[in-house]
Design a protein around this motif. Structure first.
Motif, PDB file in Angstrom:
ATOM      1  N   GLY A 162       0.821  -1.216   0.000  1.00  0.00           N
ATOM      2  CA  GLY A 162       0.000   0.000   0.000  1.00  0.00           C
ATOM      3  C   GLY A 162       0.847   1.255   0.000  1.00  0.00           C
ATOM      4  O   GLY A 162       0.596   2.187  -0.769  1.00  0.00           O
ATOM      5  N   PHE A 163       1.865   1.288   0.850  1.00  0.00           N
ATOM      6  CA  PHE A 163       2.700   2.486   0.972  1.00  0.00           C
ATOM      7  C   PHE A 163       3.585   2.703  -0.258  1.00  0.00           C
ATOM      8  O   PHE A 163       3.744   3.830  -0.715  1.00  0.00           O
ATOM      9  N   PHE A 164       4.183   1.637  -0.772  1.00  0.00           N
ATOM     10  CA  PHE A 164       5.181   1.777  -1.830  1.00  0.00           C
ATOM     11  C   PHE A 164       4.627   1.640  -3.248  1.00  0.00           C
ATOM     12  O   PHE A 164       5.296   2.034  -4.195  1.00  0.00           O
ATOM     13  N   VAL A 165       3.421   1.091  -3.400  1.00  0.00           N
ATOM     14  CA  VAL A 165       2.847   0.916  -4.741  1.00  0.00           C
ATOM     15  C   VAL A 165       1.517   1.648  -4.885  1.00  0.00           C
ATOM     16  O   VAL A 165       1.341   2.451  -5.808  1.00  0.00           O
ATOM     17  N   ILE A 166       0.579   1.387  -3.999  1.00  0.00           N
ATOM     18  CA  ILE A 166      -0.766   1.957  -4.139  1.00  0.00           C
ATOM     19  C   ILE A 166      -0.745   3.473  -3.977  1.00  0.00           C
ATOM     20  O   ILE A 166      -1.350   4.193  -4.786  1.00  0.00           O
ATOM     21  N   PRO A 209       1.678   5.775  -4.493  1.00  0.00           N
ATOM     22  CA  PRO A 209       2.161   6.465  -5.700  1.00  0.00           C
ATOM     23  C   PRO A 209       1.190   6.343  -6.882  1.00  0.00           C
ATOM     24  O   PRO A 209       1.073   7.269  -7.694  1.00  0.00           O
ATOM     25  N   LEU A 210       0.478   5.234  -6.975  1.00  0.00           N
ATOM     26  CA  LEU A 210      -0.532   5.102  -8.033  1.00  0.00           C
ATOM     27  C   LEU A 210      -1.690   6.079  -7.811  1.00  0.00           C
ATOM     28  O   LEU A 210      -2.247   6.617  -8.777  1.00  0.00           O
ATOM     29  N   ILE A 211      -2.051   6.316  -6.562  1.00  0.00           N
ATOM     30  CA  ILE A 211      -3.097   7.297  -6.259  1.00  0.00           C
ATOM     31  C   ILE A 211      -2.651   8.679  -6.724  1.00  0.00           C
ATOM     32  O   ILE A 211      -3.435   9.422  -7.344  1.00  0.00           O
ATOM     33  N   VAL A 212      -1.407   9.027  -6.460  1.00  0.00           N
ATOM     34  CA  VAL A 212      -0.876  10.322  -6.897  1.00  0.00           C
ATOM     35  C   VAL A 212      -0.856  10.374  -8.427  1.00  0.00           C
ATOM     36  O   VAL A 212      -1.235  11.388  -9.027  1.00  0.00           O
ATOM     37  N   GLY A 213      -0.455   9.292  -9.078  1.00  0.00           N
ATOM     38  CA  GLY A 213      -0.471   9.242 -10.540  1.00  0.00           C
ATOM     39  C   GLY A 213      -1.873   9.366 -11.103  1.00  0.00           C
ATOM     40  O   GLY A 213      -2.095  10.008 -12.136  1.00  0.00           O
ATOM     41  N   HIS A 214      -2.835   8.768 -10.424  1.00  0.00           N
ATOM     42  CA  HIS A 214      -4.245   8.868 -10.820  1.00  0.00           C
ATOM     43  C   HIS A 214      -4.709  10.323 -10.784  1.00  0.00           C
ATOM     44  O   HIS A 214      -5.374  10.803 -11.715  1.00  0.00           O
ATOM     45  N   LYS A 215      -4.335  11.035  -9.729  1.00  0.00           N
ATOM     46  CA  LYS A 215      -4.699  12.456  -9.627  1.00  0.00           C
ATOM     47  C   LYS A 215      -4.018  13.254 -10.736  1.00  0.00           C
ATOM     48  O   LYS A 215      -4.625  14.144 -11.340  1.00  0.00           O
ATOM     49  N   ARG A 216      -2.747  12.939 -11.021  1.00  0.00           N
ATOM     50  CA  ARG A 216      -2.018  13.632 -12.084  1.00  0.00           C
ATOM     51  C   ARG A 216      -2.672  13.373 -13.440  1.00  0.00           C
ATOM     52  O   ARG A 216      -2.783  14.266 -14.275  1.00  0.00           O
ATOM     53  N   PHE A 217      -3.113  12.131 -13.665  1.00  0.00           N
ATOM     54  CA  PHE A 217      -3.779  11.778 -14.911  1.00  0.00           C
ATOM     55  C   PHE A 217      -4.987  12.678 -15.141  1.00  0.00           C
ATOM     56  O   PHE A 217      -5.161  13.239 -16.222  1.00  0.00           O
ATOM     57  N   TYR A 218      -5.816  12.826 -14.119  1.00  0.00           N
ATOM     58  CA  TYR A 218      -7.022  13.645 -14.267  1.00  0.00           C
ATOM     59  C   TYR A 218      -6.701  15.133 -14.325  1.00  0.00           C
ATOM     60  O   TYR A 218      -7.394  15.885 -15.018  1.00  0.00           O
ATOM     61  N   LEU A 219      -5.671  15.572 -13.622  1.00  0.00           N
ATOM     62  CA  LEU A 219      -5.257  16.977 -13.731  1.00  0.00           C
ATOM     63  C   LEU A 219      -4.770  17.283 -15.146  1.00  0.00           C
ATOM     64  O   LEU A 219      -5.143  18.312 -15.732  1.00  0.00           O
ATOM     65  N   ASP A 220      -3.951  16.416 -15.696  1.00  0.00           N
ATOM     66  CA  ASP A 220      -3.468  16.613 -17.063  1.00  0.00           C
ATOM     67  C   ASP A 220      -4.608  16.522 -18.070  1.00  0.00           C
ATOM     68  O   ASP A 220      -4.661  17.292 -19.033  1.00  0.00           O
ATOM     69  N   TYR A 231      10.022   9.793  -6.158  1.00  0.00           N
ATOM     70  CA  TYR A 231       9.272   8.657  -5.633  1.00  0.00           C
ATOM     71  C   TYR A 231       9.311   8.594  -4.109  1.00  0.00           C
ATOM     72  O   TYR A 231       8.271   8.443  -3.458  1.00  0.00           O
ATOM     73  N   LEU A 232      10.492   8.707  -3.528  1.00  0.00           N
ATOM     74  CA  LEU A 232      10.603   8.564  -2.073  1.00  0.00           C
ATOM     75  C   LEU A 232       9.886   9.687  -1.337  1.00  0.00           C
ATOM     76  O   LEU A 232       9.314   9.455  -0.263  1.00  0.00           O
ATOM     77  N   ASN A 233       9.878  10.883  -1.894  1.00  0.00           N
ATOM     78  CA  ASN A 233       9.141  11.972  -1.259  1.00  0.00           C
ATOM     79  C   ASN A 233       7.632  11.715  -1.331  1.00  0.00           C
ATOM     80  O   ASN A 233       6.916  11.955  -0.364  1.00  0.00           O
ATOM     81  N   VAL A 234       7.166  11.216  -2.463  1.00  0.00           N
ATOM     82  CA  VAL A 234       5.741  10.881  -2.599  1.00  0.00           C
ATOM     83  C   VAL A 234       5.365   9.815  -1.567  1.00  0.00           C
ATOM     84  O   VAL A 234       4.346   9.938  -0.882  1.00  0.00           O
ATOM     85  N   VAL A 235       6.192   8.800  -1.439  1.00  0.00           N
ATOM     86  CA  VAL A 235       5.933   7.732  -0.461  1.00  0.00           C
ATOM     87  C   VAL A 235       5.911   8.311   0.950  1.00  0.00           C
ATOM     88  O   VAL A 235       5.006   8.014   1.736  1.00  0.00           O
ATOM     89  N   LYS A 236       6.879   9.179   1.262  1.00  0.00           N
ATOM     90  CA  LYS A 236       6.975   9.753   2.613  1.00  0.00           C
ATOM     91  C   LYS A 236       5.740  10.608   2.941  1.00  0.00           C
ATOM     92  O   LYS A 236       5.124  10.431   4.004  1.00  0.00           O
TER      93      LYS A 236
END
Length: 186
Positions: free
Chosen positions: A27-31, A33-44, A63-68
């Motif tokens: 969840g922390f290392f994969v899901i 970052p995918l949530i953030v990518g999902h938001k970026r997809f819709y923003l773009d 990546y590590l900052n997004v995870v943190k």
């Protein structure tokens, strides 16, 4: 035999503990970052055509900052929810804009992200809650169609979330403090 009983309890317990830790790590290392990518997809996608690869954008950049930051987001909401359910819900809405902020600027400092989302949602948490409530019947009817309708509802909910973020980002309270967070100039 006592030692045999211990083994029968220890092995399944250890297996469950390892599986739980692996699930949390996933969840922390994969899901997240995918949530953030999902938001970026819709923003773009709001401005121009977005591509599938955008979903994985958080794995390429900071990546590590997004995870943190997302880990702190999850921990804070969990701790507030452990206090009482209602404060956890309120903080969930207060921190709701963090994935969007990370989608626009994955290098954003965690303290800055939390103060920005707090400022953005100040006075709008109830509005965000009501907005989410407005989708309950949509989701119910989507499930009523054997889940097929939820495909359409989820897209609409995600697009509405982006519009709420844009509205909050442009509201006078937030905009007066400088409001620019983007590496793309949104």
């Amino acid at each position: 035999n006592v030692s045999l009983d211990f083994i029968h309890i220890a092995i399944p317990t250890t297996f469950v503990a390892i599986l739980s830790l692996a699930s949390l790590a996933f969840g922390f290392f994969v899901i997240n970052p995918l949530i953030v990518g999902h938001k970026r997809f819709y923003l773009d996608n709001r401005e121009e055509k977005s591509y599938f690869e955008t979903l994985f954008f958080a794995f390429n950049k900071d990546y590590l900052n997004v995870v943190k930051v997302m880990l702190l987001h999850d921990i804070y909401i969990t701790l507030w929810t452990l206090c009482l359910i209602i404060p956890g819900i309120v903080k969930g809405y207060e921190y709701q804009m963090i994935p969007y902020l990370l989608a626009q600027n994955p290098a954003i400092d965690s303290e800055v992200a939390f103060s920005m989302t707090k400022e953005m949602t100040n006075g709008y948490k109830m509005d965000l809650f009501i907005l989410d409530l407005s989708f309950i019947l949509w989701t119910f009817f989507g499930l009523f169609t054997c889940g097929i309708g939820t495909l359409y509802v989820n897209v609409y909910v995600a697009a509405t979330g982006v519009e709420a973020y844009i509205f909050l980002k442009e509201n006078p309270f937030y905009a007066e403090s400088g409001g620019q967070v983007s590496d793309k100039g949104y």
